[in-house]
Design an enzyme around this catalytic site. Structure first.
Site, mmCIF file in Angstrom:
data_model
loop_
_atom_site.group_PDB
_atom_site.id
_atom_site.type_symbol
_atom_site.label_atom_id
_atom_site.label_comp_id
_atom_site.label_asym_id
_atom_site.label_seq_id
_atom_site.Cartn_x
_atom_site.Cartn_y
_atom_site.Cartn_z
ATOM 1 N N LYS A 182 28.341 10.078 69.865
ATOM 2 C CA LYS A 182 28.378 9.942 70.916
ATOM 3 C C LYS A 182 26.663 9.267 71.224
ATOM 4 C CE LYS A 182 26.672 14.498 69.816
ATOM 5 N NZ LYS A 182 27.296 15.720 70.086
ATOM 6 N N TYR A 225 -6.679 8.449 73.887
ATOM 7 C CA TYR A 225 -6.847 10.038 74.844
ATOM 8 C C TYR A 225 -7.747 10.632 74.755
ATOM 9 C CZ TYR A 225 -3.953 6.645 77.813
ATOM 10 O OH TYR A 225 -3.650 5.484 78.212
HETATM 11 C C1 PLP Z 1 27.271 16.245 68.680
HETATM 12 C C2 PLP Z 1 28.231 17.278 67.923
HETATM 13 C C3 PLP Z 1 28.694 16.901 66.491
HETATM 14 C C4 PLP Z 1 27.945 15.950 66.051
HETATM 15 O O1 PLP Z 1 26.884 17.245 65.091
HETATM 16 P P1 PLP Z 1 26.015 16.872 63.937
HETATM 17 O O2 PLP Z 1 25.184 18.026 64.072
HETATM 18 O O3 PLP Z 1 25.266 15.498 64.685
HETATM 19 O O4 PLP Z 1 26.816 16.240 63.264
HETATM 20 C C5 PLP Z 1 30.599 17.790 66.162
HETATM 21 N N1 PLP Z 1 30.864 18.373 68.058
HETATM 22 C C6 PLP Z 1 30.497 18.516 68.859
HETATM 23 C C7 PLP Z 1 31.022 19.535 69.292
HETATM 24 C C8 PLP Z 1 28.877 17.618 69.057
HETATM 25 O O5 PLP Z 1 28.526 18.068 70.480
#
Ligand code: PLP
Length: 387
Positions: free
Chosen positions: A48, A274
């Site tokens: 994702k 800044y």
């Molecule tokens: C993002 C996600 C993962 C992966 O998690 P990581 O901690 O990045 O390994 C797995 N399952 C679900 C439902 C997620 O939203």
């Protein structure tokens, strides 16, 4: 008027200044390590958010070549991109984590790209059933159980009402997977892990024969080994440390490098950046690079009373950021670099083997996930390996 010259790729590269290198061999090696640790459970890959910022297309291709058969994305559009990268009609399974929107276009996209939704409510289950009946095809889907996150999914009691119907021979669609998500899997001794595992085991007993999945990256490393049939690592694939307090077993996947634009000498007592947040304690040499918070280096990567600030590797030496990170620029204190090679154009490393994603995150009061997914769009991106 003479027309403007076209922007060539070498100009684009020069203008980008910073180079983000993505090591697809390291990505594949990380997947193989997690797959070995999880066997006989299947190891999927969570891709994702543009594969946590590294680029979904090269990531899924490299992972598929390494042997990965199942991918998880958050959105339908990400699923479509993954499918196109794998090839139309490819045998890989792609699950969409965020559930379905009940409109005809979304249903059509699921079918067209061969995606499987992860249904999160009774309404979504009914909608998918209706859709599967009208389409007249087997349209496999997964169901998410909420064992404590209170984010997405059916609570175990609500699921219990459906479970029987979902696994009957005349069910409207094949239930391919039941999954849940950990609240604190990176905290090895958090008692909530055991509570969630117990709730999940009770729930999956209602649907015997259906594949079950619980573990994210950190979940794979839990002493309880809650691997079930399929594990869903994301962060660790991209080099993030799945442990909170143990050494990182994963290989770094990203390397970020930018050349020095300008060097300055300043006197003790002069301020930098800044709001004049940094004051030189000695005569100092400063180097400015063309990367800033618009490129994903947090503005918080500045030393404060309660955390160390960001650092960069300059000619082999760790050097601290001086003052606030600007939108497009960072100033680095290079006073201790005693090397005649230090000049405008000298490359500076911001992320890599020495300064990890977790390291920059800790120095910015955030988590490595946010560093990775925030990696900017302005970098010249170079992909290595993956074949
Ligand atoms: C993002 C996600 C993962 C992966 O998690 P990581 O901690 O990045 O390994 C797995 N399952 C679900 C439902 C997620 O939203």
């Amino acid at each position: 008027m003479t027309p403007l010259p076209p922007l060539t790729s070498s100009m684009a590269r020069e203008h980008a200044q910073a180079t983000l290198s993505v090591d697809l061999d390291a990505l594949a090696a990380n997947w193989r390590l997690l797959a070995e640790m999880s066997a006989p459970a299947e190891c999927a890959a969570v891709v994702k958010a543009d594969a946590y910022g590294i680029g979904i297309e090269p990531a899924v291709r490299a992972l598929a070549r390494a042997g990965c058969r199942t991918f998880f994305v958050a959105h339908v559009s990400e699923g479509a991109r993954a499918r196109l990268a794998l090839g139309v009609g490819s045998p890989h399974t792609i699950y969409v984590l965020n559930g379905i929107l009940e409109d005809a276009a979304t249903f059509a996209a699921y079918v067209e790209y061969g995606l499987r939704p992860i249904l999160v409510s009774a309404e979504q289950i009914h909608a998918w059933e209706a859709h599967a009946r009208t389409s007249g095809r087997p349209l496999p889907a997964a169901v998410q159980i909420d064992t404590g996150m209170r984010r997405l999914g059916l609570d175990p009691a609500a699921f219990a009402e459906f479970a029987g119907a979902l696994v009957r021979a005349d069910a409207a669609f094949p239930l391919a997977l039941v999954m849940t998500h950990f609240v604190s899997s990176e905290v090895r001794d958090d008692p909530i892990n055991d509570h969630q595992i117990a709730r999940f085991k009770k729930t999956i007993a209602l649907v015997p024969g259906v594949a079950a999945s619980m573990a994210n990256s950190s979940g794979i490393f839990l002493p309880q080994k809650p691997l079930f049939d399929l594990v869903r690592p994301g962060y660790a694939l991209y080099g993030g440390n799945p442990h909170q307090d143990l050494a990182n077993p994963m290989q770094p996947v990203v390397r970020l490098e930018a050349p020095i634009i300008q060097l300055h000498h300043i006197e003790a007592g002069e301020t930098v950046g800044y709001n004049a947040q940094w004051t030189a304690k000695r005569p100092s040499r400063l180097a400015t690079i063309g990367v800033g918070y618009a490129d994903g280096i947090p503005r918080n990567a500045m030393a404060t009373d309660d955390h160390d600030g960001g650092e960069a590797i300059v000619l082999g030496k760790r050097c601290p950021f001086a003052g606030r990170v600007s939108m497009d620029l960072i100033i680095i204190d290079v006073t201790d670099v005693d090397d005649p090679a230090l000049k405008a154009g000298t490359p500076v490393e911001l992320l890599g083997r020495d300064i990890t994603v977790d390291d920059l995150a800790a120095r910015s009061k955030t988590i490595g996930y946010e560093i990775l997914t925030g990696l900017g769009r302005r970098y010249h991106r170079v992909y290595r390996g993956g074949t």
